[in-house]
Motif scaffolding. Structure first.
Motif, short mmCIF file in Angstrom:
data_model
loop_
_atom_site.label_atom_id
_atom_site.label_comp_id
_atom_site.label_asym_id
_atom_site.label_seq_id
_atom_site.Cartn_x
_atom_site.Cartn_y
_atom_site.Cartn_z
N MET A 1 0.58 -1.51 -0.20
CA MET A 1 0.11 -0.26 -0.44
C MET A 1 0.58 1.08 -0.02
O MET A 1 2.32 1.65 0.25
CB MET A 1 -0.81 -0.40 1.20
N TYR A 38 -10.89 1.87 4.87
CA TYR A 38 -11.40 0.29 5.21
C TYR A 38 -13.01 0.03 3.93
O TYR A 38 -13.48 0.31 5.03
CB TYR A 38 -10.80 -0.32 6.40
N ASP A 40 -14.93 -2.62 0.80
CA ASP A 40 -14.36 -3.55 0.41
C ASP A 40 -13.21 -4.66 0.67
O ASP A 40 -12.78 -5.65 -0.41
CB ASP A 40 -13.99 -2.96 -0.70
N GLY A 41 -13.24 -4.42 2.25
CA GLY A 41 -13.11 -6.30 3.18
C GLY A 41 -11.57 -5.91 3.00
O GLY A 41 -10.73 -6.54 3.22
N LYS A 42 -11.15 -4.49 2.80
CA LYS A 42 -9.53 -4.10 2.96
C LYS A 42 -9.12 -2.79 3.03
O LYS A 42 -10.17 -2.07 2.43
CB LYS A 42 -8.42 -4.83 1.24
N TRP A 43 -7.91 -2.50 3.74
CA TRP A 43 -7.84 -1.37 3.42
C TRP A 43 -7.09 -0.49 2.40
O TRP A 43 -6.05 -1.26 1.27
CB TRP A 43 -6.19 -1.37 4.57
N GLN A 44 -6.83 0.70 1.83
CA GLN A 44 -7.29 1.53 0.56
C GLN A 44 -5.42 2.29 0.93
O GLN A 44 -4.96 1.84 2.60
CB GLN A 44 -7.86 2.14 0.62
N PRO A 105 -10.77 -4.33 11.79
CA PRO A 105 -10.16 -4.93 11.02
C PRO A 105 -8.34 -4.71 11.29
O PRO A 105 -8.43 -3.79 11.86
CB PRO A 105 -10.27 -4.38 9.58
N ASP A 108 -1.74 -2.81 8.92
CA ASP A 108 -0.39 -3.86 9.29
C ASP A 108 0.83 -3.25 10.00
O ASP A 108 0.47 -2.50 9.64
CB ASP A 108 -0.13 -4.25 7.14
N SER A 154 -18.89 -2.66 8.33
CA SER A 154 -17.96 -3.14 7.54
C SER A 154 -16.95 -2.10 7.12
O SER A 154 -16.19 -2.51 6.31
CB SER A 154 -18.64 -3.66 6.39
N ASN A 155 -17.21 -1.44 7.34
CA ASN A 155 -15.61 -0.03 6.95
C ASN A 155 -15.40 0.91 8.41
O ASN A 155 -16.36 0.78 9.21
CB ASN A 155 -17.12 1.17 5.87
#
Length: 356
Positions: A1, A38, A40-44, A105, A108, A154-155
């Motif tokens: 990222m 976060y 769509d299931g992932k960190w931007q 979530p 990292d 989820s966000n």
């Protein structure tokens, strides 16, 4: 990222605070913040940008159900002229533990540390050089998905703010008075007392105001099950020096595993000061203070570092500790921790993370 930088033009940046000791803790912010979404299931990709309001739907889950966590860390200018963060890896690890407990979530760790480093480098000129001052680091994560109904979001937004600060308490490193009662509880077994979430601190406000009414700055919290055992003081871990041994409540799920607490325990052991992670009964504690067996009390936390205690108010009694003065163990812990943070004492533990 990636870490995207949308920096404030030099001509529009805030002036550097000349005297942080005169600024109320946490009320002045630097020019930039780090923001990462976060979805769509992932960190931007994260962005370092101007400090500004966050845009939230009024139905965002954090506003209704408190799905929120945060941390507190500090960056110092060391004696060598370099800038260093104190135990930042431990803060990030603890934040991930908090996230796991609140169904949020994981971050990292390497990316989070890099983001904080880059943010501080951008606002490096705001790091205070005055004695007793530092750059306070506030990472936090909030649930942003709109929807009324108790469920995990989820966000999310992960954000980091920076504040040039002086002492957390206006009186600085001076003995404080504390108050205790069984009227309030900070946390319950198997709850959220062992993580750093906003609800714990909201739950402490009424007790804190009660302490102020009795002329004290902090509440000495008792366990919620029996109201007999001492757990924390204010938003800090608490230590007692009894007949030469340092006591602090064990990590049994109701108190925060403080990073400064862990530092104190390590430093005591390395300086041949006996330590016991054992909860003391409040009634026995008062008797031991009166009898001179408990000679020091101090709190520990990131914001205040080490906070000496001069007096405990409980029921109808007022129990003065160490004649109202700072005791030798309290002073030693303060000197060692501040010394390591400032680079005046050897960091043989690897607690400092330098920016370059």
């Amino acid at each position: 990222m990636e870490i995207i930088k949308e920096l404030v033009p030099e001509s529009e940046r805030k002036p550097v605070i000349e005297d942080c000791l005169k600024v109320k803790f946490g009320h002045v912010f630097t020019d930039h913040m780090f923001v990462q979404e976060y979805k769509d299931g992932k960190w931007q990709n994260g962005v370092i940008k101007k400090v500004d309001n966050l845009s939230l739907h009024p139905g965002a889950l954090v506003l209704h159900y408190g799905q929120e966590i945060f941390e507190g860390a500090k960056c110092f200018k060391t004696a060598s002229g370099k800038f260093a963060m104190f135990r930042i890896k431990d803060n990030i690890a603890r934040m991930n533990r908090s996230a796991a407990k609140l169904e949020m979530p994981q971050m990292d760790p390497e990316y989070a540390e890099r983001a904080i480093k880059e943010l501080i480098k951008v606002d490096e000129r705001h790091i205070p050089t005055q004695e007793g001052c530092s750059l306070y680091i506030r990472p936090f994560m909030i649930a942003t998905e709109p929807g009324l109904g108790v469920r995990p979001s989820s966000n999310f937004i992960f954000c980091v703010l920076l504040c040039p600060v002086g002492a957390y308490y206006p009186e600085g490193f001076k003995p404080a008075k504390i108050y205790s009662t069984d009227k309030y509880s900070r946390s319950a077994p198997r709850g959220t007392g062992d993580i750093k979430c906003g609800g714990n601190y909201a739950a402490s406000l009424a007790g804190g105001e009660e302490a102020h009414k009795h002329g004290c700055s902090q509440m000495l919290w008792l366990d919620s099950r029996t109201h007999k055992y001492v757990e924390e003081v204010g938003s800090m871990n608490v230590f007692f020096v009894k007949e030469g041994t340092v006591y602090t409540a064990p990590l049994a799920g109701t108190i925060l595993p403080g990073i400064t607490r862990a530092s104190v325990i390590t430093l005591c052991k390395d300086n041949d000061i006996p330590v016991k992670e054992e909860a003391l009964e409040i009634d026995e504690l008062c008797k031991d203070i009166e009898a001179g067996r408990v000679t020091e009390i101090f709190g520990s936390g990131t914001a205040a570092s080490i906070c000496p205690v001069s007096e405990l108010v409980y029921k109808e009694g007022r129990y003065v500790v160490s004649e109202g003065k700072i005791g030798p163990v309290t002073q030693k812990m303060y000197d060692l921790i501040i010394g390591i943070q400032r680079g005046n004492v050897e960091d043989k533990y690897g607690w400092l993370t330098y920016l370059d």
